[in-house]
Motif scaffolding. Structure first.
Motif, PDB file in Angstrom:
ATOM      1  N   GLY A 192      39.494 -39.385 -70.751  1.00 39.48           N
ATOM      2  CA  GLY A 192      40.814 -39.304 -70.139  1.00 39.48           C
ATOM      3  C   GLY A 192      41.670 -40.530 -70.345  1.00 39.48           C
ATOM      4  N   GLY A 193      41.327 -41.357 -71.347  1.00 36.00           N
ATOM      5  CA  GLY A 193      42.101 -42.557 -71.636  1.00 36.00           C
ATOM      6  C   GLY A 193      41.785 -43.738 -70.741  1.00 36.00           C
ATOM      7  N   VAL A 194      40.848 -43.570 -69.817  1.00 37.82           N
ATOM      8  CA  VAL A 194      40.567 -44.633 -68.845  1.00 37.82           C
ATOM      9  C   VAL A 194      40.018 -45.901 -69.503  1.00 37.82           C
ATOM     10  N   PRO A 195      39.057 -45.823 -70.447  1.00 35.91           N
ATOM     11  CA  PRO A 195      38.563 -47.070 -71.049  1.00 35.91           C
ATOM     12  C   PRO A 195      39.660 -47.886 -71.732  1.00 35.91           C
ATOM     13  N   GLU A 196      40.564 -47.221 -72.460  1.00 30.85           N
ATOM     14  CA  GLU A 196      41.654 -47.954 -73.115  1.00 30.85           C
ATOM     15  C   GLU A 196      42.594 -48.559 -72.086  1.00 30.85           C
ATOM     16  N   LEU A 197      42.955 -47.786 -71.059  1.00 30.65           N
ATOM     17  CA  LEU A 197      43.821 -48.301 -70.006  1.00 30.65           C
ATOM     18  C   LEU A 197      43.167 -49.492 -69.309  1.00 30.65           C
ATOM     19  N   LYS A 198      41.875 -49.394 -69.033  1.00 29.49           N
ATOM     20  CA  LYS A 198      41.162 -50.498 -68.371  1.00 29.49           C
ATOM     21  C   LYS A 198      41.197 -51.758 -69.231  1.00 29.49           C
ATOM     22  N   LYS A 199      40.977 -51.623 -70.540  1.00 25.06           N
ATOM     23  CA  LYS A 199      41.010 -52.792 -71.423  1.00 25.06           C
ATOM     24  C   LYS A 199      42.380 -53.459 -71.393  1.00 25.06           C
ATOM     25  N   GLN A 200      43.430 -52.651 -71.386  1.00 23.12           N
ATOM     26  CA  GLN A 200      44.771 -53.216 -71.392  1.00 23.12           C
ATOM     27  C   GLN A 200      45.067 -53.937 -70.076  1.00 23.12           C
ATOM     28  N   LEU A 201      44.713 -53.323 -68.960  1.00 24.76           N
ATOM     29  CA  LEU A 201      44.956 -53.964 -67.671  1.00 24.76           C
ATOM     30  C   LEU A 201      44.083 -55.206 -67.499  1.00 24.76           C
ATOM     31  N   ASP A 202      42.852 -55.150 -67.978  1.00 23.94           N
ATOM     32  CA  ASP A 202      41.979 -56.327 -67.918  1.00 23.94           C
ATOM     33  C   ASP A 202      42.594 -57.491 -68.685  1.00 23.94           C
ATOM     34  N   LEU A 203      43.115 -57.199 -69.870  1.00 24.80           N
ATOM     35  CA  LEU A 203      43.734 -58.254 -70.674  1.00 24.80           C
ATOM     36  C   LEU A 203      44.949 -58.830 -69.942  1.00 24.80           C
ATOM     37  N   ASN A 204      45.794 -57.948 -69.397  1.00 23.06           N
ATOM     38  CA  ASN A 204      46.991 -58.408 -68.694  1.00 23.06           C
ATOM     39  C   ASN A 204      46.649 -59.333 -67.531  1.00 23.06           C
ATOM     40  N   GLU A 205      45.513 -59.070 -66.882  1.00 24.87           N
ATOM     41  CA  GLU A 205      45.145 -59.877 -65.721  1.00 24.87           C
ATOM     42  C   GLU A 205      44.391 -61.145 -66.098  1.00 24.87           C
ATOM     43  N   SER A 206      43.888 -61.219 -67.332  1.00 25.22           N
ATOM     44  CA  SER A 206      43.066 -62.365 -67.722  1.00 25.22           C
ATOM     45  C   SER A 206      43.802 -63.388 -68.576  1.00 25.22           C
ATOM     46  N   VAL A 207      44.854 -62.968 -69.283  1.00 25.36           N
ATOM     47  CA  VAL A 207      45.561 -63.886 -70.179  1.00 25.36           C
ATOM     48  C   VAL A 207      46.601 -64.680 -69.381  1.00 25.36           C
ATOM     49  N   PRO A 208      46.558 -66.013 -69.462  1.00 23.57           N
ATOM     50  CA  PRO A 208      47.585 -66.811 -68.774  1.00 23.57           C
ATOM     51  C   PRO A 208      48.983 -66.450 -69.279  1.00 23.57           C
TER      52      PRO A 208
END
Length: 434
Positions: A387-403
């Protein structure tokens, strides 16, 4: 419904009467509001809270209002349906943890507030210029702020209409008797055809002043938390180019190329709007949501390692320069591709933008393609995996981890209701929701 022949005759008659009247339709290039204006209160975002936003589109009624509220209902029913649809959406967004709504208040050459410059939007009633009986922008602000959410007024600066059909021309011409009338009849010399739409010519100084005055009207009258322009600056298609050769001959002296002149025109608009907003209310944030690629490294060593359509070359928007010059409080590039899309990898672009803003005061929010989640795609199959969840999770994880990435904006609201996106919606509820 009247035939095109009869309505065309009526429009011609109206135009003839207008041309013979002692006073022609008044130009509504309004003066900017006075600088010494007491700033209106806005809803400050909680310190340290990341942006969790969503775009809510009104053009063509993509997200709101519901079509059922426009067709075949009386005024009171229509108002009640539209208000309930909006509050239902806001309740759902709050449950999901969304803290900011980017509400499209100027979808084309019409308005979703009682403007002195633009006629009422036909998205509300089916007829351009018809008073809907309430103020949608004020209603949105009241209801969102009551729920602790911010509202940014989203403007499409140059679009006059979404098509060039004869019926659209007739409807625009019928506004000649209204106050305010459409810019299509008030300033026909400003209007061009591009991308099979009617648009304003960005090279005309009065056009840029007119757009600035529209933004000023909203910022001076409403407690909006922000103002956003989308990526529609110069919009063309190979078969429907903007015919601005005459404008270039008149105003383009001293520029090495028409492309440089066009970029200069877009920059002037951004600079003027930014300065005007800060003069009226310094607490209102100004941002732009451009295409995700500024320039490709193959064209410019400062560009990203991508090969996608670039805002600098396609839309004549030097978005990187606007950040460097300090014109923007935030920038929200539309990075609508997965991690594996070689032409424009999500992580490559997000990190590139983070590097652009890191030495500036401009905040960076990443626009994420909610509309692709769960949709079959041959070239981007990631959106279908679970359902696209793994890709969405990767994108949100990156957004929250990159300064220097300060949050996420989802495009767009109605996709939260699509069957194919429900796994992703459930995931967002678990991740962001209360």
């Amino acid at each position: 419904m009247r035939s095109l022949t009869r309505s065309g005759a009526l429009v011609a008659c109206a135009l003839l009467l207008a041309s013979c009247a002692s006073k022609p339709p008044k130009s509504l290039v309004t003066p900017l509001p006075p600088v010494a204006r007491e700033p209106q209160p806005t809803q400050p975002q909680h310190p340290g809270e990341p942006m969790r936003g969503i775009w809510l589109a009104t053009v063509s009624r993509l997200d709101w209002p519901p079509l059922a509220s426009v067709n075949g209902v009386d005024g009171a029913t229509r108002i009640a349906m539209q208000k309930k649809a909006l509050t239902d959406k806001l309740d759902k967004l709050r449950r999901l943890g969304i803290n900011t709504v980017f509400f499209q208040v100027k979808p084309d050459g019409t308005a979703l507030w009682p403007s002195r410059i633009l006629p009422w939007s036909d998205t509300l009633t089916g007829t351009i210029g018809q008073d809907p009986g309430y103020d949608p922008l004020q209603f949105m602000l009241d209801e969102a702020h009551r729920r602790g959410m911010q509202v940014h007024a989203w403007f499409n600066p140059y679009r006059v209409s979404t098509n060039i059909k004869p019926s659209t021309v007739a409807e625009l011409n019928r506004t000649v008797s209204l106050n305010p009338a459409s810019v299509f009849v008030l300033h026909r010399d400003w209007v061009r055809t591009a991308g099979d739409r009617y648009v304003l010519d960005p090279g005309i100084p009065e056009v840029r002043d007119w757009i600035t005055s529209i933004v000023a009207e909203v910022v001076s009258r409403y407690p909006v938390d922000g103002v956003q322009f989308d990526d529609y600056f110069y919009t063309e298609t190979p078969g429907s180019r903007l015919q601005d050769e005459q404008t270039f001959r008149r105003y383009g002296q001293g520029f090495a190329s028409k492309a440089d002149w066009r970029r200069h025109n877009t920059q002037l608009l951004i600079e003027n709007v930014s300065r005007t907003i800060k003069q009226i209310n310094p607490n209102v944030a100004f941002g732009v949501s451009p295409a995700g690629v500024w320039r490709n490294r193959s064209h410019d060593p400062a560009g990203s390692q991508t090969s996608g359509a670039a805002a600098y070359d396609e839309s004549f928007a030097d978005t990187r320069l606007w950040v460097q010059k300090g014109y923007l409080d935030y920038i929200a590039p539309q990075i609508y591709w997965p991690f594996t899309r070689k032409a424009a990898r999500y992580d490559v672009l997000a990190r590139w933008w983070a590097d652009v803003v890191k030495s500036t005061h401009t905040r960076l929010y990443i626009g994420v393609a909610l509309y692709k989640v769960g949709e079959p795609s041959r070239i981007e199959p990631e959106w279908m995996v679970n359902g696209g969840v793994p890709e969405l999770k990767k994108q949100l994880d990156l957004n929250e981890s990159v300064p220097h990435i300060d949050g996420t904006i989802l495009f767009r609201e109605d996709y939260l209701n699509k069957p194919q996106a429900q796994q992703a919606v459930n995931y967002l509820q678990r991740r962001w929701g209360s």
